[in-house]
Every structure is written in structure tokens, then in C-alpha cells.
Design a protein around this motif. Structure first.
Motif, PDB file in Angstrom:
ATOM      1  N   UNK A  91     -21.322  14.499   9.438  1.00  0.00           N
ATOM      2  CA  UNK A  91     -19.885  14.669   9.642  1.00  0.00           C
ATOM      3  C   UNK A  91     -19.290  13.412  10.284  1.00  0.00           C
ATOM      4  N   UNK A  92     -19.960  12.873  11.276  1.00  0.00           N
ATOM      5  CA  UNK A  92     -19.522  11.636  11.921  1.00  0.00           C
ATOM      6  C   UNK A  92     -19.392  10.520  10.882  1.00  0.00           C
ATOM      7  N   UNK A  93     -20.403  10.369  10.040  1.00  0.00           N
ATOM      8  CA  UNK A  93     -20.389   9.311   9.024  1.00  0.00           C
ATOM      9  C   UNK A  93     -19.231   9.491   8.054  1.00  0.00           C
ATOM     10  N   UNK A  94     -18.967  10.720   7.665  1.00  0.00           N
ATOM     11  CA  UNK A  94     -17.861  11.010   6.745  1.00  0.00           C
ATOM     12  C   UNK A  94     -16.523  10.649   7.383  1.00  0.00           C
ATOM     13  N   UNK A  95     -16.317  11.063   8.608  1.00  0.00           N
ATOM     14  CA  UNK A  95     -15.079  10.758   9.329  1.00  0.00           C
ATOM     15  C   UNK A  95     -14.911   9.242   9.486  1.00  0.00           C
ATOM     16  N   UNK A  96     -16.023   8.536   9.647  1.00  0.00           N
ATOM     17  CA  UNK A  96     -15.993   7.076   9.780  1.00  0.00           C
ATOM     18  C   UNK A  96     -15.788   6.366   8.448  1.00  0.00           C
ATOM     19  N   UNK A  97     -15.718   7.124   7.350  1.00  0.00           N
ATOM     20  CA  UNK A  97     -15.424   6.532   6.045  1.00  0.00           C
ATOM     21  C   UNK A  97     -16.622   6.251   5.158  1.00  0.00           C
ATOM     22  N   UNK A  98     -17.802   6.674   5.569  1.00  0.00           N
ATOM     23  CA  UNK A  98     -18.984   6.488   4.722  1.00  0.00           C
ATOM     24  C   UNK A  98     -18.885   7.415   3.506  1.00  0.00           C
TER      25      UNK A  98
END
Length: 146
Positions: A91-98
Motif C-alpha cells: 500500500x505504501x508503494x502504491x501511494x508513493x506511485x510505484x
């Protein structure tokens, strides 16, 4: 049972991170200490998972979307801590744009990562004397609130 995951800072949380990785990788799995600690420690985003306010698991993600150093203490396995930690990191990675993330999974843990949406790619390879396989997961945009 109270599980929660939070962002961790290498400088502030390194004692807890090191304790968990020392027990899991160096002591249990016999990974040489000089292979466990690397140049990504200060630049990666680290995470800690807690059970009843005690740190029991850790993981990290590097800027290129590589998840690594996922470890849960033996007495906390089976509580869902690893899956909660992995979902939090994704989820963190997705929010960061990954758009996607990847990891080098120990072969025995491949089913765990597959349940979390990761797909194995390529051949088995050795890392720190342990068979691994690269696995990737495509990320979806977080759902917007209605």
C-alpha cells in the motif's frame, strides 16, 4: 491479539530492526552478518510490525520498488503479522506511485507471497546460501472514498 504496522526510521528504530533481523536471518538461517547489513539501510523505507506493542517483524522497500529483509520473529509466526506487514508495504508503494513491486523470495516462502498476489519469475537462484526466486506484484491505485 493486537497487530499493527508502522513506518520505521533506520536511525530511530535501528535497534528493533537489527534485533529482529539478527534473530531471524543471522541466528536462525545462518546468513553471514556481512551479507545481512548493506548499503541500502539508510536509504530504504523500513517498516515495523508490532504484536501487543512489542516489535515482532520488519521489512523494507528501496526506491526501485524492491521489498526485502522481511522477517517475523519465530514466536509471532502464524499470527498474520507477515501478511499485514506485506500488505502495508505494498500500500505504501502504491501511494508513493510505484506501479509494481518485486522481491527475492526464499523458495519455501513462495506460497506465502503468491497468496499476497506475487508471481514468480525466472529460475531459482542462490542468495546467502538459500534458494530464492524473484517475484513481482502489480499494484492498483488505492480506491477512492465514496
Amino acid at each position: 491479539m493486537s497487530l499493527f504496522v508502522r513506518l520505521a526510521d533506520w536511525q530511530a528504530d535501528h535497534a528493533a530492526i537489527r534485533m529482529i533481523r539478527q534473530q531471524v536471518f543471522i541466528e536462525e538461517q545462518q546468513v553471514p552478518a556481512d551479507l545481512e547489513w548493506d548499503e541500502h539501510e539508510t536509504s530504504a523505507q523500513h517498516f515495523l510490525v508490532f504484536h501487543n506493542d512489542k516489535p515482532v517483524g520488519t521489512g523494507r522497500i528501496t526506491g526501485d520498488g524492491k521489498i526485502g529483509r522481511m522477517a517475523v520473529l519465530a514466536d509471532a509466526r502464524g499470527l498474520g503479522a507477515g501478511l499485514q506487514l506485506l500488505q502495508f508495504i505494498c500500500h505504501f508503494a502504491c501511494v508513493e506511485g510505484q506501479q509494481s513491486v518485486y522481491l527475492n523470495a526464499q523458495r519455501h516462502a513462495e506460497p506465502f507471497y503468491a497468496k499476497a498476489g506475487f508471481v514468480a519469475e525466472g529460475e531459482t537462484f542462490m542468495e546467502a546460501g538459500i534458494p530464492h526466486v524473484r517475484m513481482t506484484r502489480q499494484l492498483q491505485e488505492p480506491a477512492e472514498s465514496a
